[in-house]
Scaffold this motif. Structure first.
Motif, short mmCIF file in Angstrom:
data_model
loop_
_atom_site.label_atom_id
_atom_site.label_comp_id
_atom_site.label_asym_id
_atom_site.label_seq_id
_atom_site.Cartn_x
_atom_site.Cartn_y
_atom_site.Cartn_z
N SER A 46 -8.50 -5.16 7.90
CA SER A 46 -8.72 -4.97 6.46
C SER A 46 -7.38 -4.93 5.73
O SER A 46 -6.42 -4.33 6.21
N GLU A 105 0.80 -1.22 0.00
CA GLU A 105 0.00 0.00 0.00
C GLU A 105 0.84 1.27 0.00
O GLU A 105 1.97 1.29 0.46
N TYR A 153 -5.98 -5.63 1.28
CA TYR A 153 -6.25 -6.19 -0.03
C TYR A 153 -5.36 -7.38 -0.34
O TYR A 153 -5.46 -7.97 -1.42
N GLU A 158 -8.82 4.23 3.43
CA GLU A 158 -8.41 3.46 2.25
C GLU A 158 -7.01 3.90 1.79
O GLU A 158 -6.69 5.10 1.85
N ASN A 218 -0.20 4.92 1.73
CA ASN A 218 -1.21 5.57 2.57
C ASN A 218 -0.85 7.04 2.77
O ASN A 218 0.33 7.41 2.75
N SER A 273 -12.58 -4.30 1.83
CA SER A 273 -12.90 -2.87 1.98
C SER A 273 -12.35 -2.36 3.30
O SER A 273 -12.45 -3.02 4.34
N HIS A 274 -11.73 -1.19 3.25
CA HIS A 274 -11.29 -0.51 4.47
C HIS A 274 -12.39 0.41 4.98
O HIS A 274 -12.73 0.40 6.16
N ILE A 275 -12.93 1.22 4.09
CA ILE A 275 -13.88 2.26 4.50
C ILE A 275 -15.16 1.66 5.09
O ILE A 275 -15.76 2.24 6.01
#
Length: 325
Positions: free
Chosen positions: A176, A157, A178, A225, A159, A217-219
């Motif tokens: 969470s 990621e 991906y 996200e 961020n 999904s994070h949100i």
């Protein structure tokens, strides 16, 4: 330095130094410290720059001392924040978490980014829910912290955290992500995990998704996200640098990568985002060596890359349009 680290420990592990930072006339050194020969934590020592002798003093040590050493996910990256503070990333020390989501716990510094006072060593938690942030950059013009994070299998990621309030940002790990957990067979084939009690890991892995579910999904789970995810192929990202185009109001992010055989490994990545962090373009420059660190020399408009496998430096001239190819 050996007075703090211990010669036997340094010779045994050798990879205990995570990062160093020069600010004004001070050298800050981030490393994984062994306490009383029994346990480990993230620590920072500081010395005045001196060509003859560096007289280090303790600045910061995380209070919780972990029973096992696993420096591949200890993070330990620093950057300058302001005149009085620096920032530090601390990893989750997986696979020694016993599947506990420590990165989410407020009473544990694993998986956190801290703001640390340069004199007193006192700290404030800025964000949590990180796995292994080996890239950390503070854009003081826009008041944004950029960080990279190594996912498990995939899920790498980028961020961002906008520093405009006292909110502790939560990036979700390990609730969470991906990415996906390694299965037991794959885990036992990876050299760095073979030294980390893989028999124990094989048993615990069956429970891993119960404690660390890795929702995509994070949100939806109340987390922030990432602005960029590398899944398949992954990137194995290390340091990140942001250059802001004030005319076009675009962010140019440059990310170094480690890895070995992957398509995006051993490369310098350039990602262009608009002011709302929508991705505009993405290019990579293959270096065929693991890039441990990068710095940008503004006057020369050039990047300096530290190539890990040959212990050498490479210089990349930035084009007028911010591209690298």
């Amino acid at each position: 330095f050996l007075d703090f680290a211990g010669l036997d420990y340094f010779m045994e592990e050798q990879s205990i130094v995570n990062h160093f930072l020069i600010d004004e006339n001070n050298l800050y050194l981030s490393f994984t410290k062994k306490i009383n020969g029994k346990c480990y934590n993230n620590s920072i020592i500081v010395a005045k720059l001196n060509s003859n002798f560096l007289n280090f003093k303790n600045l910061f040590s995380s209070k919780k001392c972990l029973a096992n050493f696993f420096n591949y996910s200890s993070a330990g990256r620093m950057d300058n924040f302001d005149d009085d503070h620096l920032i530090l990333s601390i990893g989750d020390y997986d696979p020694y978490s016993d599947n506990e989501p420590f990165s989410q716990y407020d009473d544990d510094l694993r998986g956190k980014i801290l703001k640390i006072n340069k004199i007193k060593g006192t700290y404030k938690v800025l964000s949590k829910g990180h796995r292994n942030s080996q890239g950390l950059f503070y854009d003081n013009l826009n008041s944004i912290i950029f960080s990279t994070d190594h996912g498990p299998r995939g899920g790498d990621e980028i961020n961002i955290q906008k520093i405009n309030n006292n909110k502790i940002e939560n990036f979700g790990w390990p609730i969470s992500s991906y990415g996906f957990h390694y299965d037991s067979e794959t885990l036992n084939q990876i050299t760095i995990f073979q030294s980390a009690k893989t028999k124990k890991n094989k048993i615990l892995l069956e429970e891993k998704y119960k404690r660390q579910p890795l929702f995509k999904s994070h949100i939806d789970k109340g987390f922030s996200e990432p602005i960029m995810v590398w899944n398949d192929p992954n990137a194995a990202p290390t340091q990140i640098i942001s250059i802001f185009d004030d005319i076009k109001k675009e962010f140019h992010l440059y990310v170094a990568s480690l890895g070995n055989l992957g398509k995006l490994h051993k490369s310098l990545h350039h990602l262009k985002f608009d002011k709302n962090f929508n991705l505009i373009s993405n290019e990579s420059l293959k270096m065929d060596q693991r890039i441990r660190d990068i710095i940008f020399i503004e006057n020369a408009k050039s990047f300096v890359l530290y190539l890990e496998e040959s212990s050498s430096l490479a210089f990349i001239k930035l084009n007028n349009d911010f591209s690298i190819n």
